[in-house]
Enzyme design. Structure first.
Site, short mmCIF file in Angstrom:
data_model
loop_
_atom_site.label_atom_id
_atom_site.label_comp_id
_atom_site.label_asym_id
_atom_site.label_seq_id
_atom_site.Cartn_x
_atom_site.Cartn_y
_atom_site.Cartn_z
N GLU A 137 0.71 -1.23 -0.04
CA GLU A 137 0.21 -0.02 -0.20
C GLU A 137 0.75 1.28 -0.09
O GLU A 137 1.75 1.23 0.82
CB GLU A 137 -0.90 -0.13 1.28
CG GLU A 137 -1.91 1.12 1.23
CD GLU A 137 -2.88 0.97 2.55
OE1 GLU A 137 -3.99 1.78 2.40
OE2 GLU A 137 -2.62 0.19 3.17
N CYS B 144 -6.20 -3.00 1.28
CA CYS B 144 -6.03 -2.89 2.60
C CYS B 144 -7.43 -2.92 3.42
O CYS B 144 -8.12 -3.85 3.51
CB CYS B 144 -5.19 -1.85 3.23
SG CYS B 144 -4.57 -2.10 4.76
N LYS C 159 -8.93 3.33 -3.04
CA LYS C 159 -9.49 2.78 -2.09
C LYS C 159 -10.97 3.36 -1.33
O LYS C 159 -11.13 4.33 -1.20
CB LYS C 159 -8.52 2.99 -0.68
CG LYS C 159 -8.71 2.09 0.56
CD LYS C 159 -7.27 2.39 1.55
CE LYS C 159 -7.43 1.66 2.85
NZ LYS C 159 -6.19 1.94 3.64
#
Length: 558
Positions: free
Chosen positions: A49, A155, A118
């Site tokens: 990430e 994530c 994200k």
């Protein structure tokens, strides 16, 4: 690039140690890893990430020039893929019309073939991504990579309640690749495995979990990347606390991809994992901030001894200088123990008596203090003289001071501002006293992988066995002022980690007055902790990033 569906896909996981803000350096690491993966026959390289920025970048994301540097690095890296080698999935912040996003760039054939953003931004504990990022505007489907449809949640997208993985599966994804920046705390690997298994059960798809490595201020990223197959079993497990570029082989069997080849590293047990986390955190803080060496006060006590061992293991004996600073209350045993510890570690050991500076302070204050009784003020002069000497050595030689207070002491304020709290970094800040003892015993019996220190007993048994004392007055022990450490640590863990009520803690068998006193000490020491050096996060709730209580606070649980 052919779009016919292949039967074999070789995916490399780049578990590396980026540095926040070092965009050029992180790009160089990414390129080196891709070349390594290419030599191993990889088709695709999965990075972690926000790799190009380093994670977490915090308010750097608000700086336009930083965002431009990250995006240019991503574009340059995409051009590298024109060589016919592996494609890449790499994390970077991207500023778009919809906002600034925590993103990945997917590149192949010399160009960027997709971007993904994200959706679920964490805003708890050590995370505050909603401060600097905007969630992706909408979930985008899987990316077609050489005939394989790859879903890329980022994530927190697999941790929260947003149905990102389920939607990707419904959109035709065949396999899920997840870049992560998941910080370490004790037993975190088991938690990650359970999170991924839950997603595998819901989607029926295998998931590769790539995790960052390295220390970033208080946070430790422990790597330990892995995959769970569609059958809910561990497909591969990479090493913890070690960088690696491992290629895994996936084969199509019917409607599923199955991992046929990959590492199966052993995960360290509890004490080893905690010790290695502290060691990695100290090493990266010192090296990434440009310090050539470190200095610490070696008192003959357990805390400074384990910090000395960690420093030698992390940096090498030649980069640690220890200083014993005796006063009239320093015992002969402490002098011997400190010297024996330094000798066992092979580091430099100096003795700087503090009688003259302490007596000088006392003399200067004689008139002001006339008619008062001696007490903590005079004791703290000793600690502050030692702190000043260590800071003078730091200023003169450029050595970072390692501070050595444990979590038990910092919880209840058993530390002196501008004295033993002086320092740049504390490797045991998030270890309770009994954990310090446990790690000391473990280190005497083991040499952790990657350690630069010697084997054998590096912390003399006499240090571990004796009653802990600050030695600021005659015949002093810590238990004169505090409950026994096993009792204190249990109460503190209840209060800090678990936010338990006084009634619930008393129900565990603790004395009510003792619990109330510890709670009071915990609250009134907040102002000291705000001024403490950063240190490695080991528990679920460390002081600073995780636990943020007000300094001015009259609440007591009565």
């Amino acid at each position: 690039m052919a779009n016919t569906a292949p039967d074999i896909l070789r995916i490399a996981v780049a578990q590396l140690n980026p540095t926040v803000g070092d965009v050029a350096g992180n790009l160089a690491k990414a390129r080196e890893a891709r070349a390594d993966a290419a030599r191993q026959g990889a088709d695709l390289v999965l990075y972690t990430e926000l790799f190009l920025a380093g994670y977490p970048p915090e308010d750097l994301v608000l700086k336009p020039s930083f965002l431009k540097a990250c995006e240019k690095a991503a574009e340059d890296f995409a051009k590298d893929t024109a060589d016919g080698g592996p494609g890449v999935i790499i994390g970077t912040p991207l500023k778009r019309r919809s906002g600034t996003h925590n993103s990945i760039v997917f590149a192949d054939g010399g160009k960027i073939i997709a971007e993904r953003y994200k959706l679920d931004l964490p805003n708890y504990g050590e995370f505050d991504e909603k401060r600097v990022f905007q969630a992706g505007p909408e979930l985008q489907g899987p990316v077609n990579f050489r005939g394989v449809r790859i879903g890329i949640p980022i994530c927190e997208d697999i941790w929260g309640d947003v149905a990102v993985c389920e939607t990707l599966a419904e959109s035709g994804a065949e396999i899920l690749l997840v870049p992560n920046g998941s910080p370490y705390y004790r037993a975190k690997i088991d938690v990650r495995h359970q999170v991924v298994i839950r997603q595998v059960i819901e989607t029926g798809l295998p998931m590769i979990y790539a995790n960052q490595l390295g220390g970033q201020d208080e946070l430790i990223f422990d790597g330990a990347s892995f995959a769970i197959g569609a059958d809910k079993t561990l497909a591969f497990q990479m090493s913890q606390f070690e960088d690696a570029v491992d290629v895994t082989t996936w084969k199509r069997k019917g409607d599923h991809w199955v991992c046929s080849e990959g590492p199966m590293s052993k995960v360290p047990e509890r004490e080893e994992a905690d010790y290695r986390a502290c060691m990695l955190g100290l090493r990266d803080y010192v090296n990434k901030n440009g310090f050539k060496n470190v200095v610490l006060g070696l008192s003959g006590g357990i805390d400074s001894a384990i910090c000395a061992a960690l420093a030698v293991d992390a940096l090498g004996e030649e980069r640690l200088r220890t200083v014993m600073m005796p006063y009239r209350y320093t015992s002969k045993d402490s002098l011997k123990d400190a010297e024996d510890c330094a000798r066992a570690l092979g580091c430099r050991y100096d003795i700087v008596p503090i009688s003259e500076p302490v007596e000088g302070f006392r003399h200067a204050l004689t008139q002001l203090f006339e008619g008062t009784q001696e007490g903590i003020t005079e004791e703290n002069l000793q600690s502050r003289a030692r702190g000043t000497i260590l800071m003078a050595i730091s200023n003169k030689f450029g050595s970072m001071v390692v501070t050595t207070g444990n979590k038990s002491e910092m919880s209840v304020g058993y530390a002196t501002l501008y004295g033993d709290m002086n320092g740049g970094f504390n490797p045991i800040k998030d270890l309770y006293k009994m954990q310090v003892y446990a790690l000391s015993r473990w280190r005497n019996a083991h040499v952790p992988p990657g350690a630069l220190g010697p084997a054998g007993e590096v912390i003399p048994k006499s240090i571990i066995d004796k009653a802990p004392s600050a030695e600021l007055r005659e015949n002093q022990t810590d238990q004169d002022s505090l409950p026994p450490y096993p009792v204190l640590d249990d109460i503190l863990e209840c209060l800090v980690e678990n936010e338990m009520s006084v009634d619930d803690i008393v129900a565990r068998g603790h004395d009510r007055a003792t619990v109330a006193r510890v709670e009071h000490l915990l609250y009134i020491a907040e102002y000291k902790r705000r001024q403490a050096a950063p240190g490695v996060k080991i528990t679920r709730k460390n002081f600073g990033r995780d636990r943020r209580y007000p300094i001015t606070n009259r609440f007591r649980d009565r």
